[in-house]
Design a protein around this motif. Structure first.
Motif, PDB file in Angstrom:
ATOM      1  N   TYR A 177       0.963  -0.971   0.203  1.00 43.55           N
ATOM      2  CA  TYR A 177       0.022   0.090   0.012  1.00 43.55           C
ATOM      3  C   TYR A 177       0.765   1.253   0.024  1.00 43.55           C
ATOM      4  O   TYR A 177       0.601   2.138  -0.744  1.00 43.55           O
ATOM      5  N   ILE A 181       1.076   4.686  -2.912  1.00 46.58           N
ATOM      6  CA  ILE A 181       0.716   5.948  -2.510  1.00 46.58           C
ATOM      7  C   ILE A 181       2.189   6.702  -2.825  1.00 46.58           C
ATOM      8  O   ILE A 181       2.024   7.956  -2.432  1.00 46.58           O
ATOM      9  N   ARG A 192      -2.505  12.596   1.235  1.00 40.32           N
ATOM     10  CA  ARG A 192      -3.219  11.635   0.060  1.00 40.32           C
ATOM     11  C   ARG A 192      -3.571  10.127   0.419  1.00 40.32           C
ATOM     12  O   ARG A 192      -4.060   9.402  -0.668  1.00 40.32           O
ATOM     13  N   ALA A 193      -3.558   9.991   1.706  1.00 40.03           N
ATOM     14  CA  ALA A 193      -3.540   8.479   1.928  1.00 40.03           C
ATOM     15  C   ALA A 193      -4.990   8.319   2.471  1.00 40.03           C
ATOM     16  O   ALA A 193      -5.604   9.279   2.687  1.00 40.03           O
ATOM     17  N   GLU A 194      -5.315   6.830   2.442  1.00 35.31           N
ATOM     18  CA  GLU A 194      -6.646   6.394   2.873  1.00 35.31           C
ATOM     19  C   GLU A 194      -6.266   5.678   4.316  1.00 35.31           C
ATOM     20  O   GLU A 194      -5.540   4.882   4.414  1.00 35.31           O
ATOM     21  N   THR A 200     -16.859   7.664  11.537  1.00 35.90           N
ATOM     22  CA  THR A 200     -16.531   8.867  10.754  1.00 35.90           C
ATOM     23  C   THR A 200     -16.342  10.187  11.612  1.00 35.90           C
ATOM     24  O   THR A 200     -16.483  11.433  11.033  1.00 35.90           O
ATOM     25  N   ALA A 218     -12.361  13.156   4.421  1.00 41.39           N
ATOM     26  CA  ALA A 218     -12.085  12.628   3.310  1.00 41.39           C
ATOM     27  C   ALA A 218     -11.107  11.298   3.258  1.00 41.39           C
ATOM     28  O   ALA A 218     -10.945  10.481   2.271  1.00 41.39           O
ATOM     29  N   ASN A 219     -10.125  11.731   4.146  1.00 38.42           N
ATOM     30  CA  ASN A 219      -8.993  10.596   4.118  1.00 38.42           C
ATOM     31  C   ASN A 219      -9.469   9.500   5.070  1.00 38.42           C
ATOM     32  O   ASN A 219      -8.881   8.346   4.858  1.00 38.42           O
ATOM     33  N   ILE A 220     -10.472   9.412   5.792  1.00 34.21           N
ATOM     34  CA  ILE A 220     -11.000   8.101   6.479  1.00 34.21           C
ATOM     35  C   ILE A 220     -11.999   7.419   5.251  1.00 34.21           C
ATOM     36  O   ILE A 220     -13.374   7.996   5.285  1.00 34.21           O
ATOM     37  N   THR A 221     -11.504   6.569   4.610  1.00 32.06           N
ATOM     38  CA  THR A 221     -12.413   6.159   3.623  1.00 32.06           C
ATOM     39  C   THR A 221     -13.249   4.664   3.890  1.00 32.06           C
ATOM     40  O   THR A 221     -14.004   4.338   3.196  1.00 32.06           O
ATOM     41  N   THR A 238      -5.948  -2.140   2.644  1.00 34.31           N
ATOM     42  CA  THR A 238      -6.960  -1.230   2.247  1.00 34.31           C
ATOM     43  C   THR A 238      -6.492   0.220   2.437  1.00 34.31           C
ATOM     44  O   THR A 238      -6.939   1.351   2.095  1.00 34.31           O
ATOM     45  N   GLY A 239      -5.682   0.321   3.702  1.00 36.73           N
ATOM     46  CA  GLY A 239      -5.109   1.799   3.918  1.00 36.73           C
ATOM     47  C   GLY A 239      -4.379   1.756   5.082  1.00 36.73           C
ATOM     48  O   GLY A 239      -3.856   0.557   5.400  1.00 36.73           O
TER      49      GLY A 239
END
Length: 296
Positions: A177, A181, A192-194, A200, A218-221, A238-239
């Motif tokens: 991962y 990135i 820019r990472a997930e 949330t 938006a980073n918490i996907t 996944t992240g």
């Protein structure tokens, strides 16, 4: 009152002692192997003999009165003396038996407790262990557990707690991962990472940004309330996730993010109810967990 001047039946004293340790007549009756009405009559007879109320009824059991607390020390000393007599007569060690319920988060239940429980089963095979693996804090005052591993200090005065250590939580991801990135090396590269989170809400973002990151919702996907599911999501690529070093450092499939960030310090507290902590069974398990996790 000078308790030493009072003469009373040991069976009644034992009924009082076990009831105080177990927190209810029903639990004490099971521990002594007698009918609950019989046990209740013994406790009532002791109260009548002393002319004192030893227990008050609470919503979820019995609570010792001030007079009961004072008497407890004296009766416990009598119990210990009776135990030594029994050992001398029987020529064997006194066994500790019964059930102990331990509450811990999923990660702690899966990665910290198993070797401790294995040691406990060898040391005290008469103790049966129930583990409540949940990220929700068990209510010890309602007897949802006997002992709890927590990341916060309890505020209730009827709970006792010992701070064992501070765990260090770091950011982890798979090498694949990180390569995907761009192999980040600076905090700003992670914008820019997930990230995999527990919800949330703002709590995780506040904690991460306090370490020096600049993240947005938006980073918490991916989110999941289960810590174990979060861990396997990170292991699957996944992240990025935040996990204790005691877990992340043991898995060769993941690595700590090579970005200069401080850890998130997570205190580890061991908690028990004050009344339950007078039980030899609970004290043995409490001390065993404390010693194991303080050394590790």
């Amino acid at each position: 009152m000078d308790w030493r001047s009072v003469k009373f039946d040991w069976n009644r004293a034992r009924a009082f002692l076990v009831t105080a340790e177990e927190g209810s007549l029903s639990a004490a009756a099971r521990a002594l192997g007698m009918a609950q009405p019989t046990l209740g009559r013994q406790v009532s007879a002791l109260e009548a003999e002393l002319g004192l109320a030893l227990f008050e009824r609470a919503a979820h059991g019995l609570v010792l009165t001030p007079s009961g607390l004072e008497l407890l020390d004296h009766v416990r000393a009598m119990g210990e003396a009776a135990g030594r007599m029994s050992l001398a007569a029987g020529g064997r060690s006194q066994e500790i038996e019964g059930t102990i319920c331990i509450s811990a988060s999923e990660l702690y239940a899966a990665h910290l407790l198993p070797p401790i429980v294995a040691q406990l089963r060898q040391q005290a095979p008469g103790i049966e262990v129930e583990i409540v693996a949940s990220n929700a804090a068990a209510d010890l005052r309602r007897r949802e557990a006997d002992i709890a591993l927590r990341n916060f200090r309890p505020e209730q005065p009827d709970l006792v707690a010992r701070r064992l250590r501070d765990d260090h939580a770091w950011l982890y991801a798979t090498p694949e991962y990180l390569e995907r990135i761009g192999n980040p090396t600076r905090p700003e590269h992670l914008s820019r990472a997930e990230f995999v989170g527990f919800d949330t809400g703002p709590a995780l973002l506040r904690a991460l940004n306090a370490l020096g990151l600049d993240l947005s919702p938006a980073n918490i996907t991916v989110t999941c309330a289960s810590q174990m599911v979060q861990w396997y999501l990170v292991r699957a690529g996944t992240g990025i996730g935040m996990f204790p070093e005691t877990l992340g450092a043991t898995d060769p499939g993941v690595c700590r993010i090579p970005v200069d960030l401080p850890p998130l310090d997570v205190p580890l507290w061991l908690t028990a109810h004050r009344e339950l902590n007078t039980s030899r069974r609970v004290r043995l398990v409490f001390d065993l967990i404390a010693n194991a996790l303080t050394r590790s």
